[in-house]
Design an enzyme around this catalytic site. Structure first.
Site, PDB file in Angstrom:
ATOM      1  N   SER A 147      39.363  42.106  34.980  1.00  0.00           N
ATOM      2  CA  SER A 147      39.781  42.134  35.747  1.00  0.00           C
ATOM      3  C   SER A 147      40.926  40.404  35.900  1.00  0.00           C
ATOM      4  CB  SER A 147      39.416  42.488  37.346  1.00  0.00           C
ATOM      5  OG  SER A 147      40.445  43.329  38.524  1.00  0.00           O
ATOM      6  N   TYR A 160      33.321  42.510  44.819  1.00  0.00           N
ATOM      7  CA  TYR A 160      33.751  43.389  43.502  1.00  0.00           C
ATOM      8  C   TYR A 160      34.200  41.998  42.762  1.00  0.00           C
ATOM      9  CZ  TYR A 160      37.499  45.458  40.752  1.00  0.00           C
ATOM     10  OH  TYR A 160      37.966  45.926  39.771  1.00  0.00           O
TER      11      TYR A 160
END
Length: 256
Positions: A147, A160
């Site tokens: 990501s 995260y």
């Protein structure tokens, strides 16, 4: 290499975790479009079957493997079943993941553990099970979904970002250990894409305006725009690409 076949995945079997919707399903469609036989995965059997049936209805060779990728025993049984009933896994896409937003000082411990299990443990468990079989065959492609948060932070998602940073480094470590067996392990790092999971942010005019100004491309990404990168990393076109994280983010990681 023949340029006309460089990106051809005909005859390959691709297993994509967390692929009953969103980016995972889009990646499965992309690999199938290049000729691969795809195996979808999720924990929700009904949603998984609906996704598989949708692909089959469009003429795509798709199978389903319903199991929990955070459970070691389930992973071993699931991978064994795929290899014996469908075929050797040539391409693995570790896509299963989840998000939980909360200020760091208020972040629930149980949410931290779920994030770690889903975003990190699954990559290790499925990656290890599939790699063991790829080693015996002397070839294979593993794509771990990273990501932009593998590189950048945002308020409310510190855990995260930590998990996606871990996936980036796990990808590099896997590439180092597995490269000598003819296996390439790379990461695909999506930026901000329109999916079911991001719909609330898409609908947030303030956030979308910020994102458009922050991203050189000036907009959200469409999941179809991940197709080319996924096919590249899954094909012979990337035969000497190993331990690389390919960011598909409209330029957000290049800009302050």
């Amino acid at each position: 290499m023949n340029p006309s076949t460089l990106f051809d995945l005909t005859g390959r079997t691709a297993f994509i975790t967390g692929s009953s919707k969103g980016i995972g399903l889009a990646l499965a469609e992309a690999l199938a479009g290049a000729g691969a036989r795809v195996v979808l995965n999720a924990r929700d059997a009904s949603r998984l079957e609906a996704a598989r049936a949708g692909l089959v209805a469009r003429g795509i060779a798709a199978h389903a493997a319903c199991f929990d990728v955070t459970d070691e025993g389930a992973v071993e049984r699931g991978v064994t079943a795929i290899e014996s009933e469908i075929g050797p896994i040539d391409i693995l896409v570790n896509n299963a993941g989840m998000q939980h937003r909360s200020p760091f000082a208020e972040f629930p411990v149980d949410a931290w553990r779920r994030l770690s299990a889903t975003n990190i443990d699954s990559v290790f468990l499925v990656g290890r099970a599939v790699a063991q079989r790829m080693i015996a065959r002397g070839r294979g492609k593993i794509i771990n979904i990273c990501s932009v948060q593998s590189e950048l932070g945002r308020p409310g998602i510190a855990p995260y970002a930590a998990t996606k940073g871990a996936v980036k480094m796990l990808t590099k470590g896997m590439a180092i250990d597995l490269g000598r067996f003819g296996i390439q392990v790379n990461g695909l790092g999506p930026g901000y894409f329109k999916t079911e999971l991001t719909q609330a942010l898409v609908d947030d005019a303030v956030f979308s305006d910020w994102l458009a100004k922050r991203t050189p491309a000036g907009r959200w990404g469409e999941v179809r725009e991940l197709a080319g990168a996924a096919i590249f990393l899954a094909s012979e076109a990337s035969s000497f690409v190993n331990g690389h994280i390919l960011y598909v983010d409209g330029g957000i990681t290049a800009s302050l």
